[in-house]
Design an enzyme around this catalytic site. Structure first.
Site, PDB file in Angstrom:
ATOM      1  CD  GLU A  12      -3.010  -0.800  -0.146  1.00  0.00           C
ATOM      2  OE1 GLU A  12      -2.973   0.572  -0.659  1.00  0.00           O
ATOM      3  OE2 GLU A  12      -3.562  -1.430  -0.579  1.00  0.00           O
ATOM      4  CB  CYS A  44     -13.885   2.571 -14.324  1.00  0.00           C
ATOM      5  SG  CYS A  44     -14.796   4.270 -14.230  1.00  0.00           S
ATOM      6  CB  CYS A  93     -18.720   1.779 -20.639  1.00  0.00           C
ATOM      7  SG  CYS A  93     -18.244   3.101 -20.119  1.00  0.00           S
ATOM      8  CB  CYS A 117     -18.269  -1.377 -16.704  1.00  0.00           C
ATOM      9  SG  CYS A 117     -18.671  -0.693 -15.118  1.00  0.00           S
ATOM     10  CB  CYS A 154     -22.624   3.759 -15.085  1.00  0.00           C
ATOM     11  SG  CYS A 154     -21.495   5.101 -15.383  1.00  0.00           S
TER      12      CYS A 154
END
Ligand code: SF4
Length: 332
Positions: free
Chosen positions: A35, A181, A188, A191, A197
């Site tokens: 991270e 995205c 899309c 997705c 959306c």
């Protein structure tokens, strides 16, 4: 869109398409390292560094008990060295705590763990119900729900949290933002939330804000070369690259100190341009070999290093650029 539907779609998509990443399923230490590395760096760049770093520091104890210089060496090439310093400090704080952090709030107490990283760690490692919002997640929520402000996105991020599987949900959003995205060319058609959306369905378009150009800062680097060795110092003077080894560098945007060079000669040996996140830096590189005593008295914490020794040091990308830009001077 039904808000519960959103998280269900993300979770089921993640179950099917999650990326196989070396830190997933690893220890809490592995997840922390990943991270911190992923702050400002993409996954594909991080992976080889992650493996190398763990070869060098296989455990939390190994990292906590190492000198910061060795951490900088292992970080070499990844950039944004403050992350290496924070990770080292976080490892020490973790060892001092004597146990694993038990909440988002405890993770946040560690250096380098901001609100996003703390939430990601708490969700992934502790299954705590917290909303992690980084650039990828922000973009998905913004597009899907047609949101204009960060405040709206923060509220929505809380509202769409699932009732369970917070770690998978958070990683699902991370993966969707990184692979589907994406900022410029969202896919899309594949997705999982396309049907609802607002961006995809033409109900909402983002407000385009023109980015201000990055400010430019200036500085000077002074090279003292003797017998193929260069006076190399640990930077304690400037906030930028603090604690890293490199060549003496002036404070930024300050007048050039002419006492460090021989004015009778033209000793400027190059300029180096380097883009940081928030500004562009232009460094003038000077051959200050004739003023070595002045330089050493101003930057006393240094050593003479040849090319091989410099290679092994934790130099920043900026200092490597300086080195490459003035190869001719270094052959003296
Ligand atoms: S449908 Fe397109 S714009 Fe909307 S969240 Fe999915 S990838 Fe992003």
């Amino acid at each position: 869109m039904d808000k519960a539907f959103f998280s269900k779609k993300i979770l089921s998509w993640y179950g099917q398409y999650k990326r196989s990443l070396p830190w997933r399923g690893g220890s809490a230490y592995h997840v922390l390292v990943s991270e911190i590395m992923l702050q400002q760096t993409q996954v594909k760049t991080v992976i080889p560094f992650f493996h190398r770093f763990l070869d060098r520091f296989p455990t939390l104890d190994a990292l906590a008990h190492s000198a910061l210089d060795t951490v900088y060496q292992a970080w070499q090439g990844l950039g944004y060295y403050h992350r290496a310093r924070y990770l080292h400090e976080a490892a020490r704080a973790w060892v001092a705590l004597g146990r694993d952090p038990k909440s988002y709030e405890e993770w946040r107490k560690f250096p380098g763990v901001g609100s996003y990283t703390g939430a990601a760690l708490a969700a992934i490692l502790l299954e705590q119900r917290v909303a992690a919002i980084d650039g990828n997640i922000k973009r998905i929520l913004q597009r899907c729900f047609g949101l204009d402000t960060l405040a709206e996105i923060s509220v929505m991020a809380q509202e769409v949290l699932p009732e369970h599987h917070y770690g998978d949900y958070t990683q699902g959003l991370m993966d969707l933002g990184a692979s589907i995205c994406t900022p410029r060319a969202p896919q899309c058609t594949v997705c999982p939330i396309a049907q609802h959306c607002k961006f995809k369905n033409g109900i909402w378009t983002p407000i385009i804000v023109q980015k201000a150009p990055k400010p430019v800062r200036y500085g000077h680097v002074y090279l003292c070369v003797q017998n193929h060795e260069i006076w190399t110092v640990k930077n304690t003077k400037t906030k930028l690259l603090k604690g890293l080894w490199g060549f003496p560098i002036s404070e930024l945007n300050k007048e050039h100190n002419t006492s460090y060079i021989d004015l009778a000669q033209n000793l400027m040996c190059g300029t180096v341009r380097h883009a940081f996140t928030h500004f562009t830096l232009i460094l003038s590189v000077w051959n200050a070999s004739s003023k070595v005593q002045d330089i050493i008295s101003q930057w006393p914490q240094g050593i003479w290093l040849g090319p091989k020794q410099r290679e092994a040091m934790g130099f920043s990308k900026l200092m490597r650029k300086v080195e490459n830009a003035v190869e001719d001077v270094l052959k003296q």
